[in-house]
Enzyme design. Structure first.
Site, short mmCIF file in Angstrom:
data_model
loop_
_atom_site.label_atom_id
_atom_site.label_comp_id
_atom_site.label_asym_id
_atom_site.label_seq_id
_atom_site.Cartn_x
_atom_site.Cartn_y
_atom_site.Cartn_z
CB THR A 153 -52.23 26.43 -38.39
OG1 THR A 153 -51.56 26.20 -37.15
CG2 THR A 153 -52.66 27.90 -38.41
CG ASP A 154 -52.51 23.49 -33.80
OD1 ASP A 154 -51.75 24.32 -34.32
OD2 ASP A 154 -52.10 22.55 -33.09
CD GLU A 155 -48.91 28.34 -34.55
OE1 GLU A 155 -48.81 29.57 -34.48
OE2 GLU A 155 -47.94 27.58 -34.70
CE LYS A 199 -52.61 28.92 -42.69
NZ LYS A 199 -52.41 28.47 -44.10
CE1 TYR A 241 -48.57 30.33 -40.53
CE2 TYR A 241 -48.84 29.58 -38.26
CZ TYR A 241 -48.92 29.34 -39.62
OH TYR A 241 -49.32 28.11 -40.08
P1 NAD Z 1 -43.56 25.96 -45.85
O1 NAD Z 1 -43.18 27.32 -45.38
O2 NAD Z 1 -42.57 24.85 -45.73
O3 NAD Z 1 -44.01 26.01 -47.38
C1 NAD Z 1 -44.81 27.04 -47.89
C2 NAD Z 1 -44.70 27.00 -49.41
O4 NAD Z 1 -45.55 28.04 -49.93
C3 NAD Z 1 -43.29 27.27 -49.94
O5 NAD Z 1 -42.96 26.34 -50.93
C4 NAD Z 1 -43.37 28.68 -50.52
O6 NAD Z 1 -42.48 28.89 -51.60
C5 NAD Z 1 -44.81 28.73 -50.96
N1 NAD Z 1 -45.36 30.09 -51.05
C6 NAD Z 1 -45.19 31.11 -50.14
N2 NAD Z 1 -45.82 32.21 -50.58
C7 NAD Z 1 -46.41 31.89 -51.77
C8 NAD Z 1 -47.22 32.59 -52.69
N3 NAD Z 1 -47.54 33.88 -52.50
N4 NAD Z 1 -47.65 31.95 -53.79
C9 NAD Z 1 -47.31 30.64 -54.02
N5 NAD Z 1 -46.54 29.93 -53.18
C10 NAD Z 1 -46.10 30.54 -52.06
O7 NAD Z 1 -44.90 25.61 -45.07
P2 NAD Z 1 -45.45 24.20 -44.59
O8 NAD Z 1 -44.93 23.91 -43.24
O9 NAD Z 1 -45.28 23.22 -45.67
O10 NAD Z 1 -47.00 24.57 -44.42
C11 NAD Z 1 -47.90 24.42 -45.51
C12 NAD Z 1 -49.28 24.88 -45.08
O11 NAD Z 1 -49.69 24.11 -43.94
C13 NAD Z 1 -49.31 26.34 -44.63
O12 NAD Z 1 -50.52 26.89 -45.07
C14 NAD Z 1 -49.27 26.27 -43.11
O13 NAD Z 1 -49.93 27.37 -42.53
C15 NAD Z 1 -50.02 24.98 -42.86
N6 NAD Z 1 -49.68 24.24 -41.63
C16 NAD Z 1 -48.38 23.93 -41.36
C17 NAD Z 1 -48.08 23.18 -40.23
C18 NAD Z 1 -46.66 22.77 -39.88
O14 NAD Z 1 -46.44 22.22 -38.80
N7 NAD Z 1 -45.68 23.00 -40.74
C19 NAD Z 1 -49.11 22.77 -39.38
C20 NAD Z 1 -50.43 23.15 -39.68
C21 NAD Z 1 -50.69 23.86 -40.83
O1 DAU Z 2 -49.25 24.26 -34.68
C1 DAU Z 2 -49.09 24.29 -36.07
C2 DAU Z 2 -47.96 25.23 -36.43
O2 DAU Z 2 -46.76 24.57 -36.06
C3 DAU Z 2 -47.95 25.62 -37.90
O3 DAU Z 2 -49.11 26.34 -38.19
C4 DAU Z 2 -46.70 26.47 -38.21
O4 DAU Z 2 -46.65 26.74 -39.60
C5 DAU Z 2 -45.48 25.68 -37.80
O5 DAU Z 2 -44.32 26.47 -38.01
C6 DAU Z 2 -45.57 25.28 -36.33
O6 DAU Z 2 -45.49 26.43 -35.46
P1 DAU Z 2 -44.63 26.42 -34.11
O7 DAU Z 2 -44.27 27.79 -33.75
O8 DAU Z 2 -45.30 25.58 -33.08
O9 DAU Z 2 -43.34 25.57 -34.65
P2 DAU Z 2 -41.76 25.77 -34.40
O10 DAU Z 2 -41.11 24.55 -34.96
O11 DAU Z 2 -41.29 27.09 -34.85
O12 DAU Z 2 -41.68 25.71 -32.83
C7 DAU Z 2 -42.14 24.58 -32.09
C8 DAU Z 2 -41.97 24.89 -30.62
O13 DAU Z 2 -40.56 24.93 -30.33
C9 DAU Z 2 -42.52 26.25 -30.22
O14 DAU Z 2 -43.05 26.17 -28.89
C10 DAU Z 2 -41.29 27.16 -30.22
C11 DAU Z 2 -40.18 26.22 -29.82
N1 DAU Z 2 -38.84 26.53 -30.36
C12 DAU Z 2 -38.75 26.72 -31.72
C13 DAU Z 2 -37.52 27.04 -32.29
C14 DAU Z 2 -37.40 27.27 -33.77
C15 DAU Z 2 -37.75 26.59 -29.55
O15 DAU Z 2 -37.85 26.39 -28.31
N2 DAU Z 2 -36.54 26.88 -30.11
C16 DAU Z 2 -36.40 27.13 -31.45
O16 DAU Z 2 -35.24 27.43 -31.87
#
Ligand code: NAD
Ligand code: DAU
Length: 368
Positions: free
Chosen positions: A146-148, A176, A172
């Site tokens: 992630t970019d975080e 990562k 989190y």
């Molecule tokens: P998600 O939470 O929707 O899915 C995660 C999946 O991993 C789930 O299906 C869960 O059951 C599985 N999991 C959790 N723990 C596990 C374990 N110990 N063994 C096997 N499986 C397990 O997450 P996502 O949003 O699909 O993100 C996927 C990946 O991409 C993550 O590594 C996250 O850090 C990264 N990522 C997400 C975003 C985003 O915006 N969602 C952005 C950048 C990077």
């Molecule tokens: O940047 C990549 C990341 O983006 C991934 O690594 C994470 O897995 C993914 O969950 C996401 O993280 P964020 O914290 O940015 O996503 P989230 O959707 O939780 O929140 C997006 C923005 O919106 C953040 O600034 C928090 C805000 N927010 C979120 C929720 C859930 C609100 O203002 N209200 C809310 O109820």
């Protein structure tokens, strides 16, 4: 271990092992992969609250998809799967992914994101070390991050490049970041052929309605408050999930071993802009009936207490992946968000199956 056997998977075809493939991005990746390739997928997922097998309704009876219910931290399981299926690549999506949950309970994040990734790497190292030379050279371990990990940007700071210092701010992102360092070390020390991608915020089908965009759509349709943390001026760089999947396929095919690639949507927006945009689209696609107490969904917007340690801005400089690999996102925010809202409107049954008691307890706890 619960395994749905895959039957005949086609002689001569290679295989990939995907972890966390029942989550949001992982299930989009598996579905897109099998739409464009005959190469089978072994999908290892623990099925936490975030993993859902109903995402694979379209793959029912497709013997190219083998689902295995298990933990990336279970070394004997992962080693056995590697030996049994002989994959040419492992793509690691498995993680605890929600920042707010990591603030309430960081333990699972450390366990899966750090220890789990480490144990998976150990199994992969053992498997890869015994491969014949040609297979060894072609093997890849792609770690999805992630970019975080880069921390928070000031308003006028340049976007994140791959060489930015790591400054993770939440449990989190710290977990990562730790996993990225371990992956890097396995390349440096053992020459394991790794690739790492650091991506911005994804949106699209199958996203769990705890994250901003699906939560807002879900609450709006139920005429519930649309919660904005603090002033809502935090900035994220939004990427359509299909574009993230195409970027991962491109890095897997053409990335240089040991390198890191940032993936972004060229699309920085404040949270409040995102929520207003969603309200506008919903007003058009699902107009509020004239006897309701509100005229527009934006009347439901409610500013609430800010997230502790809330990062102000993320932005990705995606120059490297474009110049080295030729990848650019195909969707604009306009096209991607429209598809996303339409998907949620057309798949309310999916949402209803997702928002179980556990989901409701989380919402009560977080937004009480
Ligand atoms: P998600 O939470 O929707 O899915 C995660 C999946 O991993 C789930 O299906 C869960 O059951 C599985 N999991 C959790 N723990 C596990 C374990 N110990 N063994 C096997 N499986 C397990 O997450 P996502 O949003 O699909 O993100 C996927 C990946 O991409 C993550 O590594 C996250 O850090 C990264 N990522 C997400 C975003 C985003 O915006 N969602 C952005 C950048 C990077
Ligand atoms: O940047 C990549 C990341 O983006 C991934 O690594 C994470 O897995 C993914 O969950 C996401 O993280 P964020 O914290 O940015 O996503 P989230 O959707 O939780 O929140 C997006 C923005 O919106 C953040 O600034 C928090 C805000 N927010 C979120 C929720 C859930 C609100 O203002 N209200 C809310 O109820």
């Amino acid at each position: 271990m619960c395994s749905i056997p895959c039957g005949n998977r086609g002689a001569g075809l290679m295989t990939i092992l995907v972890t966390g493939g029942a989550g949001f991005i992982g299930s989009n990746f598996v579905i897109d992969w099998l739409a464009g390739s005959e190469e089978p997928v072994i999908n290892l997922d623990l099925l936490t609250y975030a993993g859902n097998l109903i995402n694979f309704a379209a793959l029912k009876n497709d013997d190219r998809h083998t689902f295995v219910n298990g933990d990336i931290g279970d070394s004997s399981l992962t080693f056995q799967l590697l030996q049994q299926h002989n994959p040419r690549a492992v793509i690691n999506f498995a993680a605890e992914s929600h920042v707010d949950r990591s603030i309430h309970g960081p333990e699972d994040f450390m366990q899966t994101n750090i220890i789990g990734t480490f144990r998976l790497l150990e199994s992969v190292r053992g498997y890869w070390g015994d491969l014949p030379d040609a297979e060894k050279a072609n093997f890849r371990f792609l770690h999805v991050s992630t970019d975080e990990v880069y921390g928070s940007l000031d308003a006028d700071a340049p976007a994140f490049v791959e060489t930015n210092r790591y400054e993770p701010n939440s449990p989190y992102s710290a977990s990562k970041a730790a996993s990225d360092h371990i992956v890097r070390a396995y390349h440096h020390t053992y020459r394991l052929p790794v690739l790492t991608t650091n991506c911005s915020n994804n949106y699209g089908p199958f996203q769990f309605p705890e994250k901003l965009i699906p939560l807002i759509i879900h609450n709006a349709l139920a005429h519930k408050p649309l919660p904005i943390y603090g002033d809502g001026l935090q900035i994220r760089d939004w990427l359509y999930v299909g574009d993230h999947c195409s970027a991962i396929r491109a890095v897997l095919a053409n990335g240089t071993v040991g390198e890191v690639y940032n993936i972004g949507g060229l699309n920085e927006m404040t949270n409040i802009e995102i929520v207003n945009r969603l309200c506008d689209i919903l007003d058009k696609l699902r107009p509020i009936s004239s006897d309701a107490s509100i005229c527009s969904y934006c009347e439901l917007i409610t500013h609430i207490k800010d997230r502790p340690g809330h990062d102000r801005r993320y932005a990705i400089d995606a120059t490297k992946i474009e110049s080295a690999i030729g990848w650019r996102p195909a969707e604009t925010f306009e096209t991607g968000i429209r598809k996303t809202v339409e998907w949620y409107l057309d798949n309310q049954e999916w949402v209803e199956q997702i928002v179980t008691g556990g989901y409701r307890r989380w919402i009560e706890r977080q937004y009480a």
